[in-house]
Write a protein that holds these residues in place. Structure first.
Motif, PDB file in Angstrom:
ATOM      1  N   SER A 140       0.814  -1.222   0.000  1.00  0.00           N
ATOM      2  CA  SER A 140       0.000   0.000   0.000  1.00  0.00           C
ATOM      3  C   SER A 140       0.845   1.269   0.000  1.00  0.00           C
ATOM      4  CB  SER A 140      -0.949  -0.001   1.201  1.00  0.00           C
ATOM      5  OG  SER A 140      -0.231   0.193   2.412  1.00  0.00           O
ATOM      6  N   THR A 141       2.110   1.163   0.420  1.00  0.00           N
ATOM      7  CA  THR A 141       2.967   2.348   0.513  1.00  0.00           C
ATOM      8  C   THR A 141       3.863   2.535  -0.708  1.00  0.00           C
ATOM      9  OG1 THR A 141       4.774   1.154   1.609  1.00  0.00           O
ATOM     10  CG2 THR A 141       3.031   2.055   3.014  1.00  0.00           C
ATOM     11  N   VAL A 142       3.803   1.616  -1.672  1.00  0.00           N
ATOM     12  CA  VAL A 142       4.657   1.716  -2.858  1.00  0.00           C
ATOM     13  C   VAL A 142       4.194   2.886  -3.719  1.00  0.00           C
ATOM     14  CG1 VAL A 142       5.350   0.563  -4.993  1.00  0.00           C
ATOM     15  CG2 VAL A 142       5.215  -0.732  -2.853  1.00  0.00           C
ATOM     16  N   ARG A 143       5.128   3.697  -4.151  1.00  0.00           N
ATOM     17  CA  ARG A 143       4.813   4.840  -5.008  1.00  0.00           C
ATOM     18  C   ARG A 143       4.801   4.398  -6.466  1.00  0.00           C
ATOM     19  NH1 ARG A 143       5.423   9.838  -2.602  1.00  0.00           N
ATOM     20  NH2 ARG A 143       5.922  10.799  -4.609  1.00  0.00           N
TER      21      ARG A 143
ATOM     22  N   GLY B 266      -1.723  -1.335  -8.987  1.00  0.00           N
ATOM     23  CA  GLY B 266      -1.669   0.122  -9.104  1.00  0.00           C
ATOM     24  C   GLY B 266      -2.507   0.764  -8.019  1.00  0.00           C
ATOM     25  N   THR B 267      -2.762   2.064  -8.150  1.00  0.00           N
ATOM     26  CA  THR B 267      -3.514   2.765  -7.122  1.00  0.00           C
ATOM     27  C   THR B 267      -4.993   2.398  -7.180  1.00  0.00           C
ATOM     28  OG1 THR B 267      -3.740   4.678  -8.577  1.00  0.00           O
ATOM     29  CG2 THR B 267      -1.928   4.701  -6.992  1.00  0.00           C
ATOM     30  N   ALA B 268      -5.606   2.336  -6.003  1.00  0.00           N
ATOM     31  CA  ALA B 268      -7.016   1.979  -5.849  1.00  0.00           C
ATOM     32  C   ALA B 268      -7.497   2.584  -4.536  1.00  0.00           C
ATOM     33  CB  ALA B 268      -7.184   0.455  -5.829  1.00  0.00           C
TER      34      ALA B 268
ATOM     35  N   ALA C 190      -9.513   7.612   0.946  1.00  0.00           N
ATOM     36  CA  ALA C 190      -8.071   7.644   0.675  1.00  0.00           C
ATOM     37  C   ALA C 190      -7.759   6.687  -0.468  1.00  0.00           C
ATOM     38  CB  ALA C 190      -7.283   7.243   1.928  1.00  0.00           C
ATOM     39  N   TRP C 191      -6.605   6.896  -1.073  1.00  0.00           N
ATOM     40  CA  TRP C 191      -6.104   6.017  -2.131  1.00  0.00           C
ATOM     41  C   TRP C 191      -4.794   5.403  -1.667  1.00  0.00           C
ATOM     42  CZ3 TRP C 191      -8.674   5.378  -6.863  1.00  0.00           C
ATOM     43  CH2 TRP C 191      -9.729   6.265  -7.098  1.00  0.00           C
ATOM     44  N   SER C 192      -4.493   4.190  -2.135  1.00  0.00           N
ATOM     45  CA  SER C 192      -3.199   3.575  -1.862  1.00  0.00           C
ATOM     46  C   SER C 192      -2.902   2.575  -2.972  1.00  0.00           C
ATOM     47  CB  SER C 192      -3.182   2.884  -0.490  1.00  0.00           C
ATOM     48  OG  SER C 192      -4.088   1.802  -0.458  1.00  0.00           O
ATOM     49  N   THR C 193      -1.756   1.956  -2.929  1.00  0.00           N
ATOM     50  CA  THR C 193      -1.372   0.999  -3.962  1.00  0.00           C
ATOM     51  C   THR C 193      -1.878  -0.390  -3.602  1.00  0.00           C
ATOM     52  OG1 THR C 193       0.569   2.296  -4.515  1.00  0.00           O
ATOM     53  CG2 THR C 193       0.569   0.008  -5.231  1.00  0.00           C
ATOM     54  N   ALA C 194      -2.418  -1.088  -4.599  1.00  0.00           N
ATOM     55  CA  ALA C 194      -3.018  -2.402  -4.395  1.00  0.00           C
ATOM     56  C   ALA C 194      -2.545  -3.384  -5.455  1.00  0.00           C
ATOM     57  CB  ALA C 194      -4.547  -2.290  -4.444  1.00  0.00           C
ATOM     58  N   HIS C 195      -2.616  -4.660  -5.123  1.00  0.00           N
ATOM     59  CA  HIS C 195      -2.368  -5.717  -6.107  1.00  0.00           C
ATOM     60  C   HIS C 195      -3.420  -5.649  -7.203  1.00  0.00           C
ATOM     61  CE1 HIS C 195      -3.033  -9.846  -7.669  1.00  0.00           C
ATOM     62  NE2 HIS C 195      -1.718  -9.965  -7.587  1.00  0.00           N
ATOM     63  N   GLY C 196      -4.669  -5.408  -6.818  1.00  0.00           N
ATOM     64  CA  GLY C 196      -5.734  -5.174  -7.787  1.00  0.00           C
ATOM     65  C   GLY C 196      -6.507  -6.399  -8.213  1.00  0.00           C
TER      66      GLY C 196
ATOM     67  N   ALA D  38      -5.038   1.043 -10.799  1.00  0.00           N
ATOM     68  CA  ALA D  38      -5.858  -0.171 -10.818  1.00  0.00           C
ATOM     69  C   ALA D  38      -7.342   0.158 -10.892  1.00  0.00           C
ATOM     70  CB  ALA D  38      -5.571  -1.026  -9.583  1.00  0.00           C
ATOM     71  N   VAL D  39      -7.760   1.227 -10.219  1.00  0.00           N
ATOM     72  CA  VAL D  39      -9.167   1.655 -10.206  1.00  0.00           C
ATOM     73  C   VAL D  39      -9.187   3.165 -10.415  1.00  0.00           C
ATOM     74  CG1 VAL D  39     -11.307   1.792  -8.873  1.00  0.00           C
ATOM     75  CG2 VAL D  39      -9.794  -0.194  -8.601  1.00  0.00           C
ATOM     76  N   ARG D  40     -10.039   3.618 -11.307  1.00  0.00           N
ATOM     77  CA  ARG D  40     -10.101   5.044 -11.630  1.00  0.00           C
ATOM     78  C   ARG D  40     -11.333   5.705 -11.018  1.00  0.00           C
ATOM     79  NH1 ARG D  40      -6.356   6.311 -15.399  1.00  0.00           N
ATOM     80  NH2 ARG D  40      -5.453   4.565 -16.576  1.00  0.00           N
ATOM     81  N   GLN D  41     -11.174   6.957 -10.607  1.00  0.00           N
ATOM     82  CA  GLN D  41     -12.298   7.710 -10.053  1.00  0.00           C
ATOM     83  C   GLN D  41     -13.432   7.815 -11.063  1.00  0.00           C
ATOM     84  OE1 GLN D  41     -12.667   9.131  -6.772  1.00  0.00           O
ATOM     85  NE2 GLN D  41     -14.748   9.122  -7.605  1.00  0.00           N
ATOM     86  N   ALA D  42     -13.106   7.980 -12.318  1.00  0.00           N
ATOM     87  CA  ALA D  42     -14.158   8.098 -13.335  1.00  0.00           C
ATOM     88  C   ALA D  42     -15.036   6.853 -13.371  1.00  0.00           C
ATOM     89  CB  ALA D  42     -13.535   8.349 -14.709  1.00  0.00           C
TER      90      ALA D  42
END
Length: 288
Positions: free
Chosen positions: A149-152, A211-213, A184-190, A157-161
């Motif tokens: 979750s802390t990886v930049r 990616g981020t989710a 909040a957003w963080s990095t996920a396996h997805g 992975a999931v978009r707000q749109a």
């Protein structure tokens, strides 16, 4: 994992591509006595993986297919990006070699990984029975989810749109407005379902879509895929309570439920729909 495709032309094409990948990477398919007949198919035959012995010893060779116009992008580069950016304490098979080639309008990508000695916990994303997993496995999963979750990354992975468009549509049965902005957003396996988790030694497979989710997404997805086995769903809630009991975790559950209700509309995992709809009411109701 998915079933072998119904189209024999797809099966033949992917098996031929896998043989070509073995030759290109200096790998040899494992003989039947060593489990070499085991095949892992992706959705609609898009991927095919098999055990193989290569330059780094026992391994797993996976071939990905795409049309020329769809090759590249997030799914195409996900495993390489994970190898480069995700810390090694997030347990996963190491990616050693990659090759790409084109045949007319088809593009292929071969990936040679370390062998994962332990198989996926079940053979399918949706859990069908209680898995036998140790406290160390669960502790490792918590550490992996937290570390990832802390990886930049600039991967998504999931978009707000998507949330703005899909959540009002697929959660309309709740009869009340549902917020679409994550806390909040963080990095996920997805794609953290049961077929992408090995045990009893934890290893997380299939890094195409990370990616981020919305924060809590991975825990929420694993919980949703556990709903057919209430004992394990409760275990997931208990083991990942610091995530799922939070405001962000509850929102992530609603996001995952939206996605799975949409995929059920296309015919995927329809058996989960009643439990998903019930859970949506539980985590998004008044006072939650």
């Amino acid at each position: 994992m998915f079933s072998e495709p119904d189209d024999p032309a797809v099966v033949d094409r992917m098996r031929a591509a896998h043989a070509a990948a073995c030759a290109a990477l200096g790998a040899v398919p494992c003989p039947p006595a060593s489990g070499g007949t085991r095949e892992a198919w992706g959705w609609q035959g898009r991927t095919l993986g098999k055990p193989a012995t290569g330059p780094y010893g026992p391994g797993w060779l996976r071939v990905v297919h795409s049309s020329v116009e769809r090759a590249g992008g997030k799914l195409w580069t996900g495993p390489e990006d994970a190898e480069r950016l995700v810390p090694r304490y997030v347990p996963r098979p190491r990616l050693h070699l990659v090759r790409e080639w084109a045949e007319g309008d088809d593009v292929y990508r071969a990936e040679l990984y370390d062998c994962v000695a332990d198989g996926a916990v079940p053979a399918a994303p949706v859990l069908g029975e209680v898995p036998r997993l140790t406290p160390a496995w669960w502790s490792g999963l918590r550490t992996a989810i937290g570390g990832l979750s802390t990886v930049r990354t600039d991967r998504t992975a999931v978009r707000q749109a998507y949330l703005d468009r899909a959540m009002p549509k697929y959660l309309a049965f709740l009869g009340r407005p549902v917020p679409t902005a994550p806390p909040a957003w963080s990095t996920a396996h997805g794609d953290l379902h049961w077929a992408n988790l090995a045990g009893p030694q934890l290893s997380i497979l299939d890094w195409e879509g990370w990616g981020t989710a919305p924060a809590g997404y991975d825990a929420a997805l694993l919980h949703a895929y556990s709903l057919a086995v209430p004992e394990t769903a409760e275990r997931v809630r208990r083991e990942l309570s610091d995530i799922l009991a939070s405001e962000a975790g509850r929102f992530a559950e609603v996001v995952v439920i939206t996605e799975l209700l949409q995929s059920a509309e296309r015919g995927d995992n329809r058996e989960l729909v009643p439990a998903l709809r019930q859970r949506a009411g539980e985590v998004s109701g008044p006072g939650r």
